[in-house]
Scaffold this motif. Structure first.
Motif, PDB file in Angstrom:
ATOM      1  N   GLY A 281     -61.462   4.327  74.650  1.00 16.97           N
ATOM      2  CA  GLY A 281     -62.722   4.128  75.345  1.00 16.97           C
ATOM      3  C   GLY A 281     -63.949   4.724  74.703  1.00 16.97           C
ATOM      4  O   GLY A 281     -65.043   4.652  75.273  1.00 16.97           O
ATOM      5  N   SER A 282     -63.811   5.317  73.516  1.00 19.41           N
ATOM      6  CA  SER A 282     -64.977   5.880  72.849  1.00 19.41           C
ATOM      7  C   SER A 282     -65.881   4.746  72.365  1.00 19.41           C
ATOM      8  O   SER A 282     -65.450   3.865  71.639  1.00 19.41           O
ATOM      9  CB  SER A 282     -64.554   6.761  71.673  1.00 19.41           C
ATOM     10  OG  SER A 282     -65.658   7.458  71.139  1.00 19.41           O
ATOM     11  N   ASN A 283     -67.152   4.784  72.785  1.00 23.95           N
ATOM     12  CA  ASN A 283     -68.123   3.746  72.417  1.00 23.95           C
ATOM     13  C   ASN A 283     -68.957   4.114  71.206  1.00 23.95           C
ATOM     14  O   ASN A 283     -69.610   3.269  70.617  1.00 23.95           O
ATOM     15  CB  ASN A 283     -69.124   3.494  73.567  1.00 23.95           C
ATOM     16  CG  ASN A 283     -68.466   3.357  74.917  1.00 23.95           C
ATOM     17  OD1 ASN A 283     -68.668   4.195  75.775  1.00 23.95           O
ATOM     18  ND2 ASN A 283     -67.682   2.304  75.107  1.00 23.95           N
ATOM     19  N   ARG A 284     -68.960   5.396  70.868  1.00 22.42           N
ATOM     20  CA  ARG A 284     -69.940   5.900  69.906  1.00 22.42           C
ATOM     21  C   ARG A 284     -69.338   7.113  69.201  1.00 22.42           C
ATOM     22  O   ARG A 284     -68.676   7.945  69.840  1.00 22.42           O
ATOM     23  CB  ARG A 284     -71.197   6.306  70.684  1.00 22.42           C
ATOM     24  CG  ARG A 284     -72.361   6.774  69.910  1.00 22.42           C
ATOM     25  CD  ARG A 284     -73.530   7.031  70.867  1.00 22.42           C
ATOM     26  NE  ARG A 284     -74.148   5.781  71.319  1.00 22.42           N
ATOM     27  CZ  ARG A 284     -74.940   5.676  72.375  1.00 22.42           C
ATOM     28  NH1 ARG A 284     -75.177   6.738  73.135  1.00 22.42           N
ATOM     29  NH2 ARG A 284     -75.475   4.521  72.702  1.00 22.42           N
ATOM     30  N   VAL A 285     -69.570   7.225  67.893  1.00 16.46           N
ATOM     31  CA  VAL A 285     -69.103   8.391  67.153  1.00 16.46           C
ATOM     32  C   VAL A 285     -70.254   8.981  66.348  1.00 16.46           C
ATOM     33  O   VAL A 285     -70.975   8.254  65.648  1.00 16.46           O
ATOM     34  CB  VAL A 285     -67.924   8.036  66.220  1.00 16.46           C
ATOM     35  CG1 VAL A 285     -67.600   9.205  65.284  1.00 16.46           C
ATOM     36  CG2 VAL A 285     -66.688   7.679  67.050  1.00 16.46           C
ATOM     37  N   TYR A 286     -70.422  10.284  66.470  1.00 17.44           N
ATOM     38  CA  TYR A 286     -71.409  11.041  65.709  1.00 17.44           C
ATOM     39  C   TYR A 286     -70.718  11.573  64.455  1.00 17.44           C
ATOM     40  O   TYR A 286     -69.765  12.351  64.549  1.00 17.44           O
ATOM     41  CB  TYR A 286     -71.959  12.190  66.548  1.00 17.44           C
ATOM     42  CG  TYR A 286     -72.769  11.718  67.733  1.00 17.44           C
ATOM     43  CD1 TYR A 286     -74.161  11.699  67.692  1.00 17.44           C
ATOM     44  CD2 TYR A 286     -72.135  11.263  68.900  1.00 17.44           C
ATOM     45  CE1 TYR A 286     -74.904  11.247  68.786  1.00 17.44           C
ATOM     46  CE2 TYR A 286     -72.875  10.809  69.983  1.00 17.44           C
ATOM     47  CZ  TYR A 286     -74.250  10.805  69.918  1.00 17.44           C
ATOM     48  OH  TYR A 286     -74.979  10.345  70.995  1.00 17.44           O
ATOM     49  N   LEU A 287     -71.196  11.148  63.297  1.00 15.02           N
ATOM     50  CA  LEU A 287     -70.610  11.545  62.029  1.00 15.02           C
ATOM     51  C   LEU A 287     -71.283  12.824  61.562  1.00 15.02           C
ATOM     52  O   LEU A 287     -72.462  12.817  61.177  1.00 15.02           O
ATOM     53  CB  LEU A 287     -70.796  10.435  60.998  1.00 15.02           C
ATOM     54  CG  LEU A 287     -70.281   9.048  61.403  1.00 15.02           C
ATOM     55  CD1 LEU A 287     -70.620   8.025  60.330  1.00 15.02           C
ATOM     56  CD2 LEU A 287     -68.787   9.080  61.680  1.00 15.02           C
ATOM     57  N   GLN A 288     -70.548  13.923  61.605  1.00 13.59           N
ATOM     58  CA  GLN A 288     -71.111  15.202  61.188  1.00 13.59           C
ATOM     59  C   GLN A 288     -71.191  15.229  59.663  1.00 13.59           C
ATOM     60  O   GLN A 288     -70.180  15.279  58.967  1.00 13.59           O
ATOM     61  CB  GLN A 288     -70.254  16.367  61.689  1.00 13.59           C
ATOM     62  CG  GLN A 288     -70.891  17.721  61.418  1.00 13.59           C
ATOM     63  CD  GLN A 288     -69.917  18.871  61.619  1.00 13.59           C
ATOM     64  OE1 GLN A 288     -68.793  18.813  61.143  1.00 13.59           O
ATOM     65  NE2 GLN A 288     -70.340  19.898  62.316  1.00 13.59           N
ATOM     66  N   VAL A 289     -72.413  15.177  59.160  1.00 11.17           N
ATOM     67  CA  VAL A 289     -72.674  15.179  57.716  1.00 11.17           C
ATOM     68  C   VAL A 289     -73.083  16.590  57.334  1.00 11.17           C
ATOM     69  O   VAL A 289     -74.132  17.086  57.762  1.00 11.17           O
ATOM     70  CB  VAL A 289     -73.779  14.161  57.373  1.00 11.17           C
ATOM     71  CG1 VAL A 289     -74.117  14.229  55.890  1.00 11.17           C
ATOM     72  CG2 VAL A 289     -73.337  12.746  57.756  1.00 11.17           C
ATOM     73  N   LEU A 290     -72.263  17.238  56.520  1.00 14.42           N
ATOM     74  CA  LEU A 290     -72.503  18.640  56.184  1.00 14.42           C
ATOM     75  C   LEU A 290     -73.184  18.835  54.831  1.00 14.42           C
ATOM     76  O   LEU A 290     -73.846  19.842  54.623  1.00 14.42           O
ATOM     77  CB  LEU A 290     -71.183  19.413  56.222  1.00 14.42           C
ATOM     78  CG  LEU A 290     -70.534  19.496  57.609  1.00 14.42           C
ATOM     79  CD1 LEU A 290     -69.166  20.159  57.529  1.00 14.42           C
ATOM     80  CD2 LEU A 290     -71.432  20.242  58.587  1.00 14.42           C
ATOM     81  N   ASP A 291     -73.020  17.894  53.903  1.00 15.08           N
ATOM     82  CA  ASP A 291     -73.705  17.957  52.608  1.00 15.08           C
ATOM     83  C   ASP A 291     -74.938  17.067  52.713  1.00 15.08           C
ATOM     84  O   ASP A 291     -74.877  15.858  52.480  1.00 15.08           O
ATOM     85  CB  ASP A 291     -72.777  17.479  51.492  1.00 15.08           C
ATOM     86  CG  ASP A 291     -73.414  17.608  50.108  1.00 15.08           C
ATOM     87  OD1 ASP A 291     -74.603  18.017  50.030  1.00 15.08           O
ATOM     88  OD2 ASP A 291     -72.743  17.274  49.113  1.00 15.08           O
ATOM     89  N   LEU A 292     -76.070  17.664  53.061  1.00 17.83           N
ATOM     90  CA  LEU A 292     -77.265  16.877  53.354  1.00 17.83           C
ATOM     91  C   LEU A 292     -77.909  16.294  52.109  1.00 17.83           C
ATOM     92  O   LEU A 292     -78.757  15.398  52.208  1.00 17.83           O
ATOM     93  CB  LEU A 292     -78.283  17.737  54.118  1.00 17.83           C
ATOM     94  CG  LEU A 292     -77.803  18.289  55.465  1.00 17.83           C
ATOM     95  CD1 LEU A 292     -78.919  19.061  56.151  1.00 17.83           C
ATOM     96  CD2 LEU A 292     -77.296  17.174  56.367  1.00 17.83           C
ATOM     97  N   ALA A 293     -77.513  16.770  50.934  1.00 16.08           N
ATOM     98  CA  ALA A 293     -78.057  16.224  49.689  1.00 16.08           C
ATOM     99  C   ALA A 293     -77.352  14.942  49.271  1.00 16.08           C
ATOM    100  O   ALA A 293     -77.862  14.199  48.427  1.00 16.08           O
ATOM    101  CB  ALA A 293     -77.951  17.263  48.571  1.00 16.08           C
TER     102      ALA A 293
END
Length: 309
Positions: A281-293
């Motif tokens: 039932g998950s509609n949305r996923v937040y992708l945690q981006v740790l290397d911002l460069a």
């Protein structure tokens, strides 16, 4: 399923770095740019150049982007009084043309409170305060123009408030709540949340907590389909194993561990795991981006993952 970008600036990021990520996310079609709300680094990183304030950042991005939605995972209720927070979020919503979402929680990181002189009550009181904050913030936003708002709170009593300014989004910006608490978290989500988010949880644990929130919705006769269900997971995608390993090393993690606890591997592996979250039932996923460069990371996911969802 919608994919959103989620950053952790307390680990070390300037506004310009965050702006570059937000703009690339907007250009490549991600649904939103979210950031954490923390004032102290975690782990062994130096955290330089130092923390940036979440809502100051989002105010800047409101003017420096045009389409992407903006929000917090999660604003700490301990950091701000509810009245001023309602004013701030409403103003940023106006500045963005109605693109803001408020993720809010109790606050949990004791060390950042002591590092910057912020009171940190016991957990039960933090939940009590969060519940009052939600009542005040939503009450201020939803009070009709020309009327006043009152709230007889223990911690945040409000009297004769003009309840201004109003956000652009009506009746209010979306509110996100989340976490793994088995009792109060589901009840608060059922009452106040437009979206329920689980950070860094397995498919099995997510399914169990989603069900608790659905049960809490049933207790107040709320239709669970009126809520968005989402997860946040660390991202480490590569075209081949060498690229996966390189990106894992850049954030101090191991590919095998990330495959177990996050979204790691080739685009095909990422799509398969996202499918398992969608199945519960998950509609949305937040992708945690740790290397911002590493802006190419976003390009890869947009090109080879997003289209398959």
């Amino acid at each position: 399923m919608e994919l959103r970008i989620f950053t952790e600036p307390q680990q070390g990021a300037s506004y310009d770095q965050l702006l570059a990520v937000a703009r690339r996310a907007e250009e490549t079609g991600f649904g939103a740019f979210f950031r954490s709300d923390h004032y102290l680094k975690m782990g062994s990183v130096t955290g330089e150049p130092g923390p940036t304030d979440a809502w100051t950042t989002l105010a800047g991005l409101a003017r420096d982007t045009t389409r992407i939605r903006l929000g917090t995972l999660m604003t700490a209720a301990t950091f701000r009084l509810p009245g001023p927070l309602a004013i701030t979020v409403a103003q940023v919503d106006q500045m963005s043309g109605g693109r803001v979402e408020l993720g809010i929680g109790t606050g949990w990181y004791a060390e950042e409170h002591t590092a910057y002189g912020i009171p940190f009550p016991p957990l039960a009181e933090r939940f009590d305060r969060l519940e009052e904050q939600l009542a005040v913030i939503t009450g201020l936003w939803e009070t009709p123009v020309g009327a006043t708002f009152d709230f007889p709170g223990k911690y945040y009593p409000v009297s004769d408030s003009p309840a201004l300014p109003k956000p652009t989004q009506q009746p209010r910006p979306p509110i996100l709540l989340g976490g793994t608490g088995p009792r109060r978290t589901p009840r608060l989500a059922a009452r106040y949340a437009d979206e329920f988010n689980l950070p860094f949880a397995s498919v099995e644990d997510s399914a169990a907590q989603f069900q608790r929130v659905r049960n809490a919705c049933g207790e107040i006769d709320r239709d669970p389909s009126t809520m968005v269900w989402s997860n946040a997971l660390v991202l480490c995608c590569g075209r081949d194993e060498a690229e996966v390993a390189r990106r894992a090393a850049a954030i101090g993690r191991e590919p095998a561990e990330l495959r177990e606890n996050g979204l790691a591997g080739t685009p095909a592996e990422i799509v398969e795991k996202l499918g398992r979250y969608a199945a519960i039932g998950s509609n949305r996923v937040y992708l945690q981006v740790l290397d911002l460069a590493d802006l190419d990371h976003l390009e890869l996911v947009a090109a080879e993952v997003m289209g398959q969802l």
